[in-house]
Design a protein around this motif. Sequence first.
Motif, PDB file in Angstrom:
ATOM      1  N   GLN A  40      39.368  34.913  50.340  1.00 14.75           N
ATOM      2  CA  GLN A  40      39.170  36.280  49.883  1.00 14.75           C
ATOM      3  C   GLN A  40      40.016  36.578  48.644  1.00 14.75           C
ATOM      4  O   GLN A  40      41.091  36.007  48.454  1.00 14.75           O
ATOM      5  CB  GLN A  40      39.555  37.252  51.005  1.00 14.75           C
ATOM      6  N   VAL A  41      39.514  37.465  47.808  1.00 14.16           N
ATOM      7  CA  VAL A  41      40.283  37.963  46.659  1.00 14.16           C
ATOM      8  C   VAL A  41      40.748  39.373  46.987  1.00 14.16           C
ATOM      9  O   VAL A  41      39.942  40.246  47.299  1.00 14.16           O
ATOM     10  CB  VAL A  41      39.431  37.993  45.371  1.00 14.16           C
ATOM     11  N   GLN A  42      42.036  39.580  46.963  1.00 15.07           N
ATOM     12  CA  GLN A  42      42.588  40.895  47.276  1.00 15.07           C
ATOM     13  C   GLN A  42      43.848  41.112  46.451  1.00 15.07           C
ATOM     14  O   GLN A  42      44.777  40.307  46.498  1.00 15.07           O
ATOM     15  CB  GLN A  42      42.917  41.003  48.768  1.00 15.07           C
ATOM     16  N   PHE A  43      43.857  42.175  45.681  1.00 16.16           N
ATOM     17  CA  PHE A  43      44.992  42.436  44.802  1.00 16.16           C
ATOM     18  C   PHE A  43      46.228  42.831  45.622  1.00 16.16           C
ATOM     19  O   PHE A  43      46.139  43.579  46.578  1.00 16.16           O
ATOM     20  CB  PHE A  43      44.641  43.550  43.808  1.00 16.16           C
ATOM     21  N   LEU A  50      46.102  34.258  51.301  1.00 22.18           N
ATOM     22  CA  LEU A  50      44.681  34.046  51.011  1.00 22.18           C
ATOM     23  C   LEU A  50      44.501  32.678  50.373  1.00 22.18           C
ATOM     24  O   LEU A  50      44.032  32.546  49.239  1.00 22.18           O
ATOM     25  CB  LEU A  50      44.168  35.153  50.063  1.00 22.18           C
ATOM     26  N   VAL A  51      44.875  31.644  51.110  1.00 21.37           N
ATOM     27  CA  VAL A  51      44.871  30.287  50.569  1.00 21.37           C
ATOM     28  C   VAL A  51      44.089  29.363  51.499  1.00 21.37           C
ATOM     29  O   VAL A  51      44.431  29.202  52.669  1.00 21.37           O
ATOM     30  CB  VAL A  51      46.309  29.754  50.401  1.00 21.37           C
ATOM     31  N   ARG A 166      46.338  33.343  43.821  1.00 25.82           N
ATOM     32  CA  ARG A 166      45.616  33.437  42.546  1.00 25.82           C
ATOM     33  C   ARG A 166      45.074  34.852  42.325  1.00 25.82           C
ATOM     34  O   ARG A 166      43.886  35.065  42.146  1.00 25.82           O
ATOM     35  CB  ARG A 166      44.473  32.430  42.476  1.00 25.82           C
ATOM     36  N   ALA A 167      45.943  35.829  42.340  1.00 20.91           N
ATOM     37  CA  ALA A 167      45.577  37.219  42.046  1.00 20.91           C
ATOM     38  C   ALA A 167      46.648  37.802  41.145  1.00 20.91           C
ATOM     39  O   ALA A 167      47.422  38.653  41.538  1.00 20.91           O
ATOM     40  CB  ALA A 167      45.437  38.025  43.329  1.00 20.91           C
ATOM     41  N   GLU A 168      46.677  37.342  39.933  1.00 14.81           N
ATOM     42  CA  GLU A 168      47.748  37.739  39.012  1.00 14.81           C
ATOM     43  C   GLU A 168      47.475  39.025  38.261  1.00 14.81           C
ATOM     44  O   GLU A 168      48.300  39.506  37.486  1.00 14.81           O
ATOM     45  CB  GLU A 168      47.996  36.602  38.014  1.00 14.81           C
TER      46      GLU A 168
END
Length: 470
Positions: A40-43, A50-51, A166-168
């Motif tokens: 999942q992508v979550q800021f 989330l890996v 990976r949510a920079e």
Amino acid sequence: MHTNYMLFLLFFSVAPWRPVVGLEIHAQINSNSKIFSGSQVQFIAPPNSLVSFFDASLPGTLPVLNRRCVEAAVMTGLALSCSINKKSLFDRKHYFYADLPAGYQITQQRLPIAVNGNLSYTFCVGAKQSQLVTKNVRIKRIQLEQDSGKSLHNDARSQTLIDLNRAEGQLRVDANVSVHHPGEPYGVRTEVKNINSLRFLAKAVDYEIQRQIEELENGGTILNETRTFDYKLGCTIPMRDKEGKQDYRFMPEPNLPPLILYDAKSLPANIGDQQVVNIDWIQERLPDLPSVKRVRLVEQYGILPEHSFTLLNEDGLMEFFEDVVRETQMNPKKVIGWVISELLGHLKQYDLTVKESPVNSLSLADLLNLLERRVISSSAAKQVLKELCKGEGKTPLQMVKEKQLELIQNQSELDQICQAVMERHQEEVMEIKAGNRKVLNKLIGLVQRATERRADPILVKQILEKKLSQ
């Protein structure tokens, strides 16, 4: 996180030097999962929460390309007038750093998904920001790329920890800057890395241009180096030189086949839209671009071009403005002033966005309807708007009643007040009759003061003019 990036080539003129700026823009794609895994992508998610096995580069794991990321890259390319490559390739970019456990990054070096685009943009200049200037920027390429992890530096413990979520962030820019004399070869460039706001980007580029010009004019040389922008000091600082250029050892990504896209003509028979990515299908669903929206706003509502820029530059303001126009009888040319000058001014005073506004579009429309029907004066409307911004939940009409802001509707009563003001100010009356019409505004103001600004100035002017002509 999934990243596509574009290279902009910008040219400026700072005589006798000519700066050249190339921007490498890393933009996060709006998707639910990452580009090559199902994570999942979550800021601002907790670090490493989330890996997937693939994200952590466990042996034997394979990448699976995210369809949504491909469609977003195609849409971006179409919006920027790029040529979309029906066949693009993935490559491995090798470098060894803690935020990249595999030792390589999946990117598109040889054949990206889109090339050779342009961005046309217009901005306002001049003392009143009323003159429009249009510029064009060339887009060299758009490519899909796996994002690396994020380094978290703990100075107190002298540690660097790695977050592989990976949510920079949604935007990062690397600016390549050089200067040269017109007619001569390009100068040596420097790269300012990882700028995270447009304001800092402008400051970093401006500083670097001036730094290079001063260095060269003083007999120095420009090093091919990587620099960082210190926003506190407002300057760029060297990070590392590029004299020993790193060999990324690009090679074809063996676990991903060529990416094949289709259009209506090349779409194979008996193949549904969900099985392939159809360029024409995406083109048909491309939303109106800002330039198209600005033209529509000017033509449909008769507003000034500079106002259309403000409506689009503030997130949600265009929708707010159009909602107000639909709900009020006021001319859109008047509505735009209340939305931009009055409401937006209050919001900025309290550091609020349009979506955080305590005044919704229906409330503002109700207020403007009261003004348009001459129930209240313009000054009273501004007073009510100021109160509405406090977010007490009252309607404009309730506030008007509570504060007794209604205009005097009884013309006989207003006639008597005007007569009394004229009798108390005979000197002004004589001046007006002698031909000095400017003094009439003073009489109107005196009537407004006598009525606590509850008199319609247009009606007051009519009454006074009639009496002065007798």
